[in-house]
Write a protein that holds these residues in place. Structure first.
Motif, PDB file in Angstrom:
ATOM      1  N   ALA A   1       0.850  -1.200   0.000  1.00  0.00           N
ATOM      2  CA  ALA A   1       0.000   0.000   0.000  1.00  0.00           C
ATOM      3  C   ALA A   1       0.885   1.250   0.000  1.00  0.00           C
ATOM      4  CB  ALA A   1      -0.917  -0.008   1.219  1.00  0.00           C
ATOM      5  N   TYR A   2       1.973   1.214   0.768  1.00  0.00           N
ATOM      6  CA  TYR A   2       2.885   2.360   0.827  1.00  0.00           C
ATOM      7  C   TYR A   2       3.529   2.609  -0.535  1.00  0.00           C
ATOM      8  CZ  TYR A   2       7.044   5.114   1.780  1.00  0.00           C
ATOM      9  OH  TYR A   2       8.002   6.086   1.737  1.00  0.00           O
ATOM     10  N   TRP A   3       4.037   1.557  -1.150  1.00  0.00           N
ATOM     11  CA  TRP A   3       4.790   1.741  -2.392  1.00  0.00           C
ATOM     12  C   TRP A   3       3.891   2.037  -3.589  1.00  0.00           C
ATOM     13  CZ3 TRP A   3       9.559   3.152  -2.307  1.00  0.00           C
ATOM     14  CH2 TRP A   3      10.386   2.763  -1.252  1.00  0.00           C
ATOM     15  N   THR A   4       2.679   1.479  -3.592  1.00  0.00           N
ATOM     16  CA  THR A   4       1.800   1.724  -4.750  1.00  0.00           C
ATOM     17  C   THR A   4       0.921   2.956  -4.549  1.00  0.00           C
ATOM     18  OG1 THR A   4       0.062   0.347  -3.795  1.00  0.00           O
ATOM     19  CG2 THR A   4       1.579  -0.741  -5.312  1.00  0.00           C
ATOM     20  N   GLY A   5       0.733   3.345  -3.280  1.00  0.00           N
ATOM     21  CA  GLY A   5      -0.204   4.429  -2.996  1.00  0.00           C
ATOM     22  C   GLY A   5      -1.649   3.980  -3.147  1.00  0.00           C
TER      23      GLY A   5
END
Ligand SMILES: NC(=O)c1ccc[n+]([C@@H]2O[C@H](COP(=O)([O-])OP(=O)(O)OC[C@H]3O[C@@H](n4cnc5c(N)ncnc54)[C@H](O)[C@@H]3O)[C@@H](O)[C@H]2O)c1
Length: 443
Positions: free
Chosen positions: A421-425
């Motif tokens: 979730a952090y890396w893909t937004g």
């Protein structure tokens, strides 16, 4: 971690815990079945793969239990000569004889007389090595997170079940007495319906940067390709080798390192193992030192039973840490950051909008162990013995330990969802049927 008010100091607290663990073993031994593969009087022969920082702590922990639990470290393995030699030397002191020493884990796994292995390599290699270990017929203690690549964690879990091995995953707080008392209290339902859990664990400093070993490690003294294991080749980099927590290919950083502990406790307390969905945010705001992973991170996880978990860590400010289980009848507060044994139940009574002094009317009760009158210290280190002791006991009884591969799989899934979730937004969902992390749930 500091003792803060420190009504009991850390050393005497740990000594007490050691005595309790040894005493507990003496009692439980009579309950052991004598049909076990390992008899009550057999010595458990241990091998240890990856003997760096955490590895030396695990060596110490195992050695504290050598008499009460009849264990011996008979083999150590590390790719890096310096850590390998150090571990041979300390284990020789612990057991008054030298363990066998190996650079390659395959050689340890081939030893017929080794019953079980400890795995404390960096997290990108936990699951692949665990799978190899259980396939070689070894029981295992594997550090947390159990893994950080979904297919690898699944494969390690499945192999453990298929080969019927006793595997303890290294979220040690599950075995410590105060979290266990708090867990039991939550099970009574006295908090009422819990709809929100908040975890805030902070630290002021460029965490995981500045390891002394980066100046010592030379490619010639290790095996870089073996260290990379499942990852594509890249040129040797001492910082990646020693500070892997900062590099996204090997670790998600805060999520793998700290959230794994926090979310593992939530799963166990709440009896809800997989988030339904996760969002995350953060960035490198405090320490622009070439790190790839965030130094400021927050994840929000929604669970099927109907509650939200907020996990938050900042490395730019050490404001006090806490965990709060917010129920309709009461709040369970864990005062302090990771591993704090200090828990308190605060009555939920009225609303602050009606009475501005409502906090004074809310009865607060410390969670204490039977016979204890003083609150425990707010911080203890990672040297508690109970989790390792539980593994040794389960190896003899063939019962499941406190953190099984199913639990390790679950905390790994939550951490992987947060990292993704952090890396893909993008919000991530857990598809329980196919055991996949997806961006849209079809159902
Ligand atoms: N449970 C806890 O509270 C706790 C605390 C600290 C660290 N940890 C976990 O421990 C793990 C290790 O952290 P660390 O700080 O000890 O790292 P570290 O770099 O100090 O030690 C890792 C060691 O593993 C060796 N190694 C790497 N790959 C190997 C392989 N394939 N075969 C043999 N040896 C290999 C390295 O040479 C090194 O000596 C991390 O994944 C971390 O999450 C857990």
């Amino acid at each position: 971690m500091s003792d803060a008010k420190g009504n009991i100091n850390r050393r005497s607290f740990l000594a007490k815990s050691a005595a309790a663990v040894a005493g507990g073993m003496a009692l439980s031994r009579t309950a052991l079945s004598y049909d076990n593969i390992l008899g009550a009087n057999d010595r458990i022969s241990l091998g240890h793969i990856g003997v760096g920082h955490r590895g030396s702590e695990l060596d110490w922990i195992a050695a504290q239990l050598k008499t009460s639990h009849k264990v011996e470290m008979t083999a150590v393995c590390d790719l890096w000569k310096v850590n390998r030699e150090q571990s041979v030397s300390t284990n020789t002191k612990y057991y008054s004889r030298a363990p066998r020493s190996f650079q390659y884990l395959e050689d340890v796994l081939a030893l017929k007389d080794v019953d079980a292995v400890l795995i404390s390599t960096p997290e990108h290699s936990h699951s692949p090595i665990l799978k190899m270990a259980v396939e070689a017929g070894k029981d295992a203690y594997v550090e947390k997170p159990m893994g950080n690549v979904l297919e690898e964690v699944k494969a390690a879990r499945d192999a453990t079940i298929q080969h019927n091995r006793i595997v303890q995953v290294g979220t040690q707080h599950r075995s410590e007495p105060y979290p266990r008392a708090a867990h039991d209290m939550v099970q009574t339902g006295m908090l009422g319906e819990i709809s929100k859990i908040e975890i805030v664990w902070n630290y002021h400093g460029p965490r995981w940067r500045g390891r002394e070993e980066t100046k010592l490690v030379r490619e010639a003294d290790t095996d870089w390709r073996k260290w990379l294991l499942t990852k594509p080749y890249r040129p040797f980099d001492p910082q990646v080798y020693c500070e892997f927590r900062l590099y996204k290919e090997f670790s998600s950083g805060i999520s793998d390192q700290w959230m794994s502990h926090g979310i593992d406790l939530v799963h166990w307390f709440m009896k809800d193992n997989f988030p339904r969905s996760v969002v995350a945010h953060g960035g490198i705001f405090a320490w622009k030192d070439g790190r790839e992973n965030p130094d400021t991170f927050q994840a929000m996880l929604e669970y099927p039973k109907g509650f939200l978990v907020s996990y938050s860590t900042s490395f730019g400010n050490d404001a006090p840490g806490f965990t709060r289980y917010m129920g309709k009848n009461a709040t369970l507060v864990n005062i302090g950051g990771e591993g704090s044994p200090r828990y308190q139940v605060v009555e939920e009574k009225g609303n602050h909008e009606v009475n501005a002094n409502i906090d004074k009317d809310r009865a607060a009760k410390d969670v204490l162990l039977p016979g204890e009158t003083k609150v425990p210290p707010m911080g203890i280190d990672d040297l508690t013995l109970e989790h390792m002791a539980n593994w040794f006991e389960c190896m003899r009884s063939r019962q499941q330990p406190h953190c099984t591969v199913q639990d390790g799989f679950a905390h790994s899934v939550a951490c992987m969802m947060a990292a993704k979730a952090y890396w893909t937004g993008k919000k991530q969902y857990w598809d329980a049927k196919s055991e996949t992390i997806v961006e849209q749930l079809i159902s």
